[in-house]
Design a protein around this motif. Sequence first.
Motif, PDB file in Angstrom:
ATOM      1  N   PRO A   1       0.836  -1.210   0.000  1.00 22.04           N
ATOM      2  CA  PRO A   1       0.000   0.000   0.000  1.00 22.04           C
ATOM      3  C   PRO A   1       0.865   1.251   0.000  1.00 22.04           C
ATOM      4  N   SER A   2       0.399   2.257  -0.686  1.00 20.50           N
ATOM      5  CA  SER A   2       1.103   3.537  -0.668  1.00 20.50           C
ATOM      6  C   SER A   2       0.159   4.587  -0.102  1.00 20.50           C
ATOM      7  N   TYR A   3       0.716   5.516   0.609  1.00 23.07           N
ATOM      8  CA  TYR A   3      -0.073   6.552   1.259  1.00 23.07           C
ATOM      9  C   TYR A   3       0.306   7.902   0.674  1.00 23.07           C
ATOM     10  N   ILE A   4      -0.692   8.648   0.335  1.00 23.39           N
ATOM     11  CA  ILE A   4      -0.477   9.980  -0.201  1.00 23.39           C
ATOM     12  C   ILE A   4      -0.993  10.963   0.846  1.00 23.39           C
ATOM     13  N   HIS A   5      -0.164  11.876   1.232  1.00 24.34           N
ATOM     14  CA  HIS A   5      -0.585  12.871   2.198  1.00 24.34           C
ATOM     15  C   HIS A   5      -0.089  14.227   1.767  1.00 24.34           C
ATOM     16  N   ARG A   6      -0.638  15.227   2.341  1.00 25.18           N
ATOM     17  CA  ARG A   6      -0.239  16.571   1.971  1.00 25.18           C
ATOM     18  C   ARG A   6       0.562  17.211   3.089  1.00 25.18           C
ATOM     19  N   LEU A   7       1.245  18.258   2.752  1.00 25.29           N
ATOM     20  CA  LEU A   7       2.034  18.994   3.734  1.00 25.29           C
ATOM     21  C   LEU A   7       1.187  20.082   4.375  1.00 25.29           C
ATOM     22  N   VAL A   8       1.513  20.397   5.603  1.00 24.51           N
ATOM     23  CA  VAL A   8       0.906  21.544   6.266  1.00 24.51           C
ATOM     24  C   VAL A   8       1.903  22.689   6.138  1.00 24.51           C
ATOM     25  N   ARG A   9       1.441  23.776   5.561  1.00 22.88           N
ATOM     26  CA  ARG A   9       2.293  24.931   5.324  1.00 22.88           C
ATOM     27  C   ARG A   9       1.775  26.124   6.120  1.00 22.88           C
ATOM     28  N   ASP A  10       2.636  27.107   6.322  1.00 21.13           N
ATOM     29  CA  ASP A  10       2.184  28.319   7.018  1.00 21.13           C
ATOM     30  C   ASP A  10       1.420  29.207   6.039  1.00 21.13           C
ATOM     31  N   GLU A  11       0.949  30.352   6.518  1.00 26.10           N
ATOM     32  CA  GLU A  11       0.119  31.218   5.679  1.00 26.10           C
ATOM     33  C   GLU A  11       0.857  31.782   4.474  1.00 26.10           C
ATOM     34  N   LYS A  12       2.198  31.770   4.504  1.00 27.52           N
ATOM     35  CA  LYS A  12       2.986  32.251   3.372  1.00 27.52           C
ATOM     36  C   LYS A  12       3.324  31.141   2.382  1.00 27.52           C
ATOM     37  N   GLY A  13       2.962  29.898   2.715  1.00 25.90           N
ATOM     38  CA  GLY A  13       3.218  28.774   1.827  1.00 25.90           C
ATOM     39  C   GLY A  13       4.494  28.015   2.130  1.00 25.90           C
ATOM     40  N   ALA A  14       5.233  28.416   3.172  1.00 26.10           N
ATOM     41  CA  ALA A  14       6.468  27.722   3.547  1.00 26.10           C
ATOM     42  C   ALA A  14       6.127  26.480   4.371  1.00 26.10           C
ATOM     43  N   LYS A  15       6.894  25.423   4.178  1.00 24.71           N
ATOM     44  CA  LYS A  15       6.676  24.194   4.936  1.00 24.71           C
ATOM     45  C   LYS A  15       6.869  24.477   6.426  1.00 24.71           C
ATOM     46  N   MET A  16       5.931  23.976   7.235  1.00 30.70           N
ATOM     47  CA  MET A  16       6.062  24.184   8.679  1.00 30.70           C
ATOM     48  C   MET A  16       7.232  23.365   9.202  1.00 30.70           C
ATOM     49  N   SER A  17       8.021  23.987  10.057  1.00 32.59           N
ATOM     50  CA  SER A  17       9.222  23.358  10.571  1.00 32.59           C
ATOM     51  C   SER A  17       9.501  23.879  11.978  1.00 32.59           C
ATOM     52  N   LYS A  18       9.838  22.960  12.881  1.00 37.44           N
ATOM     53  CA  LYS A  18      10.181  23.390  14.239  1.00 37.44           C
ATOM     54  C   LYS A  18      11.431  24.261  14.232  1.00 37.44           C
ATOM     55  N   SER A  19      12.378  23.950  13.352  1.00 40.54           N
ATOM     56  CA  SER A  19      13.608  24.739  13.315  1.00 40.54           C
ATOM     57  C   SER A  19      13.346  26.162  12.814  1.00 40.54           C
ATOM     58  N   LYS A  20      12.345  26.350  11.941  1.00 41.45           N
ATOM     59  CA  LYS A  20      11.978  27.690  11.487  1.00 41.45           C
ATOM     60  C   LYS A  20      11.107  28.407  12.503  1.00 41.45           C
ATOM     61  N   GLY A  21      10.486  27.634  13.381  1.00 38.66           N
ATOM     62  CA  GLY A  21       9.624  28.230  14.409  1.00 38.66           C
ATOM     63  C   GLY A  21       8.258  28.648  13.897  1.00 38.66           C
ATOM     64  N   ASN A  22       7.807  28.057  12.786  1.00 38.02           N
ATOM     65  CA  ASN A  22       6.518  28.458  12.227  1.00 38.02           C
ATOM     66  C   ASN A  22       5.438  27.386  12.390  1.00 38.02           C
ATOM     67  N   VAL A  23       5.577  26.539  13.392  1.00 37.22           N
ATOM     68  CA  VAL A  23       4.592  25.478  13.602  1.00 37.22           C
ATOM     69  C   VAL A  23       3.471  25.963  14.523  1.00 37.22           C
ATOM     70  N   ILE A  24       2.318  25.320  14.384  1.00 37.16           N
ATOM     71  CA  ILE A  24       1.183  25.562  15.269  1.00 37.16           C
ATOM     72  C   ILE A  24       0.988  24.293  16.079  1.00 37.16           C
ATOM     73  N   ASP A  25       0.961  24.422  17.392  1.00 36.45           N
ATOM     74  CA  ASP A  25       0.814  23.278  18.278  1.00 36.45           C
ATOM     75  C   ASP A  25      -0.622  22.746  18.194  1.00 36.45           C
ATOM     76  N   PRO A  26      -0.824  21.501  17.736  1.00 39.17           N
ATOM     77  CA  PRO A  26      -2.190  20.981  17.620  1.00 39.17           C
ATOM     78  C   PRO A  26      -2.890  20.870  18.971  1.00 39.17           C
ATOM     79  N   LEU A  27      -2.153  20.582  20.026  1.00 42.05           N
ATOM     80  CA  LEU A  27      -2.774  20.508  21.349  1.00 42.05           C
ATOM     81  C   LEU A  27      -3.227  21.887  21.812  1.00 42.05           C
ATOM     82  N   GLY A  28      -2.496  22.911  21.429  1.00 36.45           N
ATOM     83  CA  GLY A  28      -2.909  24.275  21.733  1.00 36.45           C
ATOM     84  C   GLY A  28      -4.193  24.647  21.003  1.00 36.45           C
TER      85      GLY A  28
END
Length: 75
Positions: free
Chosen positions: A6-33
């Motif tokens: 089986p293969s899984y296709i998923h999409r990326l979550v990006r910030d409002e500017k279209g950049a990939k969310m990354s902890k190192s960039k600091g542009n992530v949104i905490d899902p628990l928050g």
Amino acid sequence: MRRSRPSYIHRLVRDEKGAKMSKSKGNVIDPLGVIDDFGAGRAAFLRWRAGPAHSHDIKLSPQLVETNRNFATKL
């Protein structure tokens, strides 16, 4: 005849500017928050409004979460 894996296709979550969310960039949104602030139902609604899982990447921002919360409240 060999079964294919089986293969899984998923999409990326990006910030409002279209950049990939990354902890190192600091542009992530905490899902628990998001769940703490808006509730699990609203987080699921946001996922549903984003469309089918394979169609396109999600641009996510705190403003989008709040807009979807307001829309769901009016329903």
